[in-house]
Design an enzyme around this catalytic site. Structure first.
Site, PDB file in Angstrom:
ATOM      1  N   GLN A  45      50.791  61.365  42.252  1.00 24.04           N
ATOM      2  CA  GLN A  45      50.799  62.368  41.175  1.00 24.04           C
ATOM      3  C   GLN A  45      52.132  62.407  40.434  1.00 24.04           C
ATOM      4  OE1 GLN A  45      48.325  63.923  39.621  1.00 24.04           O
ATOM      5  NE2 GLN A  45      47.109  62.707  41.045  1.00 24.04           N
TER       6      GLN A  45
ATOM      7  N   ASP B 179      54.122  48.099  39.866  1.00 24.09           N
ATOM      8  CA  ASP B 179      54.472  47.715  41.225  1.00 24.09           C
ATOM      9  C   ASP B 179      55.972  47.511  41.232  1.00 24.09           C
ATOM     10  OD1 ASP B 179      53.276  47.274  43.816  1.00 24.09           O
ATOM     11  OD2 ASP B 179      54.131  45.260  43.680  1.00 24.09           O
TER      12      ASP B 179
ATOM     13  N   PHE C  80      64.573  58.916  45.781  1.00 21.39           N
ATOM     14  CA  PHE C  80      63.518  58.673  46.762  1.00 21.39           C
ATOM     15  C   PHE C  80      63.679  57.238  47.247  1.00 21.39           C
ATOM     16  CE2 PHE C  80      60.530  55.767  44.655  1.00 21.39           C
ATOM     17  CZ  PHE C  80      61.028  55.797  43.371  1.00 21.39           C
TER      18      PHE C  80
ATOM     19  N   LYS D  47      54.133  59.900  39.793  1.00 20.98           N
ATOM     20  CA  LYS D  47      54.160  58.792  38.829  1.00 20.98           C
ATOM     21  C   LYS D  47      53.309  59.136  37.610  1.00 20.98           C
ATOM     22  CE  LYS D  47      54.815  54.557  41.447  1.00 20.98           C
ATOM     23  NZ  LYS D  47      54.135  53.408  42.045  1.00 20.98           N
TER      24      LYS D  47
ATOM     25  N   HIS E  38      47.682  56.588  42.650  1.00 22.90           N
ATOM     26  CA  HIS E  38      47.254  57.852  43.246  1.00 22.90           C
ATOM     27  C   HIS E  38      48.456  58.756  43.504  1.00 22.90           C
ATOM     28  CE1 HIS E  38      42.861  57.127  44.030  1.00 22.90           C
ATOM     29  NE2 HIS E  38      43.276  55.955  43.575  1.00 22.90           N
TER      30      HIS E  38
END
Ligand code: IMP
Length: 202
Positions: free
Chosen positions: A17, A75, A160, A19, A15
């Site tokens: 965006q 992941d 990040f 990525k 979910h």
């Protein structure tokens, strides 16, 4: 014989965006048309796996089964040797409910210091990717890693997550200080995607 990803729709089981956009740029040239899980209103499963691969698999399988399309999930996280691989699959959670990575970085550093003067600074990022096909349960995995050292205080604003406290081997800058293109050429995610493209789409 591994199944190939042909041109057509591929659900990105995320979910996030950012990525989805990054993956679209990477796979677009191969005729693959990414569709986000959010656009299909797919639920975000609980990450109950005990490894990066388990979590990527469960996200990809659920998205494939619910959408009837092939699906890709990832992941990732930071594993610190002195902490026996933690935070690992709990990397996002260590940043607290507001996902404040200053908090996550401080927790890592405090726990490393608490291990005493002998504790090393070695760490690595891991990225696991899973591609699942609907109905028959087939799932392929790809893993990438990048090795380096933790630094304190954190440096750089460009990345990040834990980027500001991670300095890859052979470099003087942290991932937070590097230009994104330089990081993306050597990152755990880049390595996992190179393997995926080589095996499934080239
Ligand atoms: P997830 O894979 O989206 O569940 O999140 C994994 C977590 O690991 C992220 O929230 C980041 O904290 C951390 N992480 C994964 N990859 C990177 C990276 O390239 N730089 C910094 N942190 C990362």
């Amino acid at each position: 014989m591994m199944r190939r990803l042909g041109p057509g729709k591929l659900v990105i089981a995320s979910h996030n965006q950012g990525k989805v956009r990054e993956i679209a740029e990477l796979l677009g040239p191969y005729g693959i048309e990414p569709v986000s899980a959010a656009a299909l209103d797919l639920p975000e499963p609980e990450e109950t796996g005990t490894s990066f691969v388990d979590n990527a698999d469960l996200k990809a399988r659920l998205a494939a089964d619910l959408s009837g399309l092939p699906a890709l999930a990832d992941d990732s996280g930071l594993c610190v040797d002195a902490l026996e691989g933690r935070p690992g699959i709990h990397s996002a959670r260590w940043a607290g409910p507001d996902r404040d990575f200053r908090i996550g970085m401080e927790r890592i550093w405090e726990e490393v210091l608490a291990k005493g003067p002998e504790a090393g600074r070695d760490a690595h990022f891991v990225c696991a990717l899973a591609v699942a096909w609907p109905n028959d349960g087939q799932c392929e995995n790809f893993e990438g890693r990048v090795y380096g050292q933790l630094v304190w205080p954190p440096r750089g604003e460009k990345g990040f997550g834990y980027d500001p406290m991670f300095q890859p081997i052979g470099h003087q800058q942290t991932f937070g200080e590097m230009d994104p293109a330089e990081k993306h050429a050597m990152s755990h995610r880049a390595e996992a995607f190179r393997k995926l493209v080589a095996d499934l789409v080239q």
